[in-house]
Design a protein around this motif. Structure first.
Motif, PDB file in Angstrom:
ATOM      1  N   CYS A  76       0.839  -1.201   0.000  1.00  0.00           N
ATOM      2  CA  CYS A  76       0.000   0.000   0.000  1.00  0.00           C
ATOM      3  C   CYS A  76       0.869   1.244   0.000  1.00  0.00           C
ATOM      4  CB  CYS A  76      -0.913   0.031   1.225  1.00  0.00           C
ATOM      5  SG  CYS A  76      -2.089  -1.332   1.337  1.00  0.00           S
ATOM      6  N   ASN A  77       0.376   2.272  -0.669  1.00  0.00           N
ATOM      7  CA  ASN A  77       1.032   3.568  -0.636  1.00  0.00           C
ATOM      8  C   ASN A  77       0.009   4.624  -1.023  1.00  0.00           C
ATOM      9  OD1 ASN A  77       2.999   5.535  -0.387  1.00  0.00           O
ATOM     10  ND2 ASN A  77       4.500   4.456  -1.648  1.00  0.00           N
ATOM     11  N   THR A  78       0.371   5.887  -0.835  1.00  0.00           N
ATOM     12  CA  THR A  78      -0.530   6.972  -1.205  1.00  0.00           C
ATOM     13  C   THR A  78      -0.324   7.430  -2.643  1.00  0.00           C
ATOM     14  OG1 THR A  78       1.021   8.598  -0.310  1.00  0.00           O
ATOM     15  CG2 THR A  78      -0.715   7.807   1.165  1.00  0.00           C
ATOM     16  N   ALA A  79       0.715   6.931  -3.316  1.00  0.00           N
ATOM     17  CA  ALA A  79       1.005   7.340  -4.694  1.00  0.00           C
ATOM     18  C   ALA A  79       1.617   6.167  -5.443  1.00  0.00           C
ATOM     19  CB  ALA A  79       1.957   8.542  -4.703  1.00  0.00           C
ATOM     20  N   PRO A  80       1.522   6.153  -6.766  1.00  0.00           N
ATOM     21  CA  PRO A  80       2.142   5.077  -7.544  1.00  0.00           C
ATOM     22  C   PRO A  80       3.655   5.087  -7.380  1.00  0.00           C
ATOM     23  CG  PRO A  80       0.575   6.325  -8.881  1.00  0.00           C
ATOM     24  CD  PRO A  80       0.781   7.111  -7.619  1.00  0.00           C
ATOM     25  N   GLU A  81       4.244   3.916  -7.574  1.00  0.00           N
ATOM     26  CA  GLU A  81       5.690   3.759  -7.539  1.00  0.00           C
ATOM     27  C   GLU A  81       6.131   3.002  -8.781  1.00  0.00           C
ATOM     28  OE1 GLU A  81       6.284   1.687  -3.837  1.00  0.00           O
ATOM     29  OE2 GLU A  81       6.576   3.557  -2.721  1.00  0.00           O
ATOM     30  N   GLY A  82       6.684   3.710  -9.743  1.00  0.00           N
ATOM     31  CA  GLY A  82       7.134   3.075 -10.969  1.00  0.00           C
ATOM     32  C   GLY A  82       5.992   2.794 -11.921  1.00  0.00           C
ATOM     33  N   SER A  83       6.176   1.779 -12.769  1.00  0.00           N
ATOM     34  CA  SER A  83       5.166   1.438 -13.772  1.00  0.00           C
ATOM     35  C   SER A  83       4.517   0.110 -13.422  1.00  0.00           C
ATOM     36  CB  SER A  83       5.799   1.369 -15.163  1.00  0.00           C
ATOM     37  OG  SER A  83       6.799   0.362 -15.200  1.00  0.00           O
ATOM     38  N   TYR A  84       3.357  -0.129 -14.036  1.00  0.00           N
ATOM     39  CA  TYR A  84       2.539  -1.295 -13.729  1.00  0.00           C
ATOM     40  C   TYR A  84       2.090  -1.966 -15.019  1.00  0.00           C
ATOM     41  CZ  TYR A  84       2.352   0.996  -9.182  1.00  0.00           C
ATOM     42  OH  TYR A  84       2.691   1.596  -7.989  1.00  0.00           O
ATOM     43  N   GLY A  85       1.744  -3.239 -14.889  1.00  0.00           N
ATOM     44  CA  GLY A  85       1.250  -3.973 -16.048  1.00  0.00           C
ATOM     45  C   GLY A  85      -0.226  -3.771 -16.298  1.00  0.00           C
ATOM     46  N   ALA A  86      -0.954  -3.315 -15.287  1.00  0.00           N
ATOM     47  CA  ALA A  86      -2.393  -3.045 -15.403  1.00  0.00           C
ATOM     48  C   ALA A  86      -2.782  -2.163 -14.226  1.00  0.00           C
ATOM     49  CB  ALA A  86      -3.200  -4.331 -15.404  1.00  0.00           C
ATOM     50  N   ALA A  87      -3.960  -1.565 -14.323  1.00  0.00           N
ATOM     51  CA  ALA A  87      -4.464  -0.734 -13.232  1.00  0.00           C
ATOM     52  C   ALA A  87      -5.973  -0.891 -13.127  1.00  0.00           C
ATOM     53  CB  ALA A  87      -4.109   0.737 -13.450  1.00  0.00           C
ATOM     54  N   LEU A  88      -6.447  -0.868 -11.899  1.00  0.00           N
ATOM     55  CA  LEU A  88      -7.876  -0.861 -11.606  1.00  0.00           C
ATOM     56  C   LEU A  88      -8.201   0.422 -10.863  1.00  0.00           C
ATOM     57  CD1 LEU A  88     -10.746  -2.085 -11.161  1.00  0.00           C
ATOM     58  CD2 LEU A  88      -9.807  -3.227  -9.128  1.00  0.00           C
ATOM     59  N   VAL A  89      -9.155   1.192 -11.375  1.00  0.00           N
ATOM     60  CA  VAL A  89      -9.614   2.415 -10.713  1.00  0.00           C
ATOM     61  C   VAL A  89     -10.988   2.140 -10.126  1.00  0.00           C
ATOM     62  CG1 VAL A  89     -10.238   4.838 -10.986  1.00  0.00           C
ATOM     63  CG2 VAL A  89      -8.301   3.890 -12.274  1.00  0.00           C
ATOM     64  N   CYS A  90     -11.091   2.226  -8.806  1.00  0.00           N
ATOM     65  CA  CYS A  90     -12.385   2.115  -8.129  1.00  0.00           C
ATOM     66  C   CYS A  90     -12.970   3.520  -8.058  1.00  0.00           C
ATOM     67  CB  CYS A  90     -12.207   1.514  -6.740  1.00  0.00           C
ATOM     68  SG  CYS A  90     -11.467  -0.145  -6.771  1.00  0.00           S
ATOM     69  N   LEU A  91     -13.993   3.760  -8.824  1.00  0.00           N
ATOM     70  CA  LEU A  91     -14.438   5.119  -9.114  1.00  0.00           C
ATOM     71  C   LEU A  91     -14.994   5.828  -7.875  1.00  0.00           C
ATOM     72  CD1 LEU A  91     -14.569   6.583 -11.939  1.00  0.00           C
ATOM     73  CD2 LEU A  91     -17.033   6.252 -11.803  1.00  0.00           C
TER      74      LEU A  91
END
Length: 344
Positions: A76-91
């Motif tokens: 867990c973190n408050t901001a992204p760290e690096g790049s990702y292979g996919a992302a899920l946004v819980c609206l």
């Protein structure tokens, strides 16, 4: 492609996120096998079980959500760290914040950007806006909500979050925080009617972007004020709004945090919604928590919508309570004194 589901659903609308994810994975959503997956802004009761816990990176500024998912073993973190292979946004419900999260997900993701949410949170509007920018796959329809994905997602520069916005009177806010467009009228009424003497140690419980604390600090008699706020973005704004060495800021769950030493006064404009639903129990829990933070002679000052039945809870936790002058037909100011160590 539209992925329907006709099976009945007996759970709640938040945990059904996992059902929509499972249906999408069965219906064409392809996730990279070993790459990290960024999960933006899940609620504490969001079901992420279709995803590999070890690959998920939960990105949230909500302290209860962060604590929940960390306890389940998620990074867990408050901001992204690096790049990702996919992302899920819980609206989230706030449109500006929702678009900013989708844009941030697109910036850090090489693979699909998945968006999930309820109709009451604006998922239909989000789908329409995304379809205007890129092909969208799905959607999965289930329990008053939808899940869709873009693969790849285009750059969404005009959706990115900007700097904190100036709302006047020397204050700044950010999208999605409580009262982002201006000073909350109930908080202003409470601040305008606080007594001159609040004691040396004050706690602002659920401090938001810091308005009540800023007004309380007009008193030279205050030596320390603790701002307790679960929303990281709101607390960042409070740091900009309060440049006073007497203020201490804590990113904490107001219901679990306790001060090192009991305080003279607690101030609060407690939330009364859990997600989309009105939940007076949350305000009652704030009152109970406040009573545990005060000296035996301490006092609570709070504001609440007039229809909320908090008087019985105040009587259970304080020896004295009364409505104070300064309210109106919309909200009431409440004052309580002498917390009871054993609630009635």
């Amino acid at each position: 492609m539209n992925i329907p589901c006709n099976a009945p659903w007996n759970g709640n609308d938040t945990t059904v996120t996992g059902v929509r994810l499972s249906l999408a994975l069965e219906g064409g959503l392809d996730l990279p096998g070993s790459a990290r997956i960024a999960v933006f802004a899940p609620a504490p009761d969001s079901d992420l079980s279709p995803l590999d816990t070890g690959l998920c990176h939960v990105i949230t500024g909500d302290k209860p959500a962060r604590d929940h998912f960390a306890g389940l073993g998620y990074a867990c973190n408050t901001a992204p760290e690096g790049s990702y292979g996919a992302a899920l946004v819980c609206l989230p419900r706030a449109k500006t914040l929702a678009r900013a999260l989708i844009a941030e997900a697109a910036d850090v993701t090489d693979g699909p950007v998945i968006v999930d949410g309820l109709k009451t949170d604006g998922i239909e509007s989000a789908l329409k806006a995304c379809r205007a920018r890129a092909p969208c796959h799905g959607p999965v329809n289930k329990a008053h909500g939808k899940l869709f994905w873009m693969d790849p997602a285009p750059p969404l520069d005009d959706w990115r979050a900007g700097p904190p916005q100036d709302i006047g009177d020397g204050f700044v806010t950010a999208p999605g925080v409580f009262s982002a467009d201006g000073i909350d009228p109930a908080s202003r009424a409470l601040a305008d009617n606080l007594p001159e003497t609040l004691g040396a140690h004050v706690i602002d419980l659920g401090a938001g972007w810091g308005y009540l604390s800023a007004r309380a600090l007009e008193r030279d008699t205050i030596r320390q004020i603790d701002l307790i706020e679960a929303d990281h973005a709101a607390l960042d704004c409070a740091r900009l709004n309060i440049r006073d060495g007497r203020a201490r800021l804590f990113w904490e769950d107001a219901l679990r945090w306790r001060p090192e030493h009991p305080a003279d006064t607690v101030l609060m404009n407690p939330p009364f919604h859990t997600g989309r639903n009105a939940d007076p129990a949350l305000g009652r829990a704030f009152i109970a928590a406040a009573a545990q933070m005060l000296k035996p002679s301490g006092q609570l000052w709070m504001v609440a919508n007039r229809h909320l039945p908090y008087e019985r809870t105040l009587a259970d936790h304080f020896a004295e309570h009364a409505e104070a002058p300064g309210g109106d037909t919309r909200f009431k100011l409440l004052h309580a004194r002498r917390p009871l160590r054993k609630p009635r």
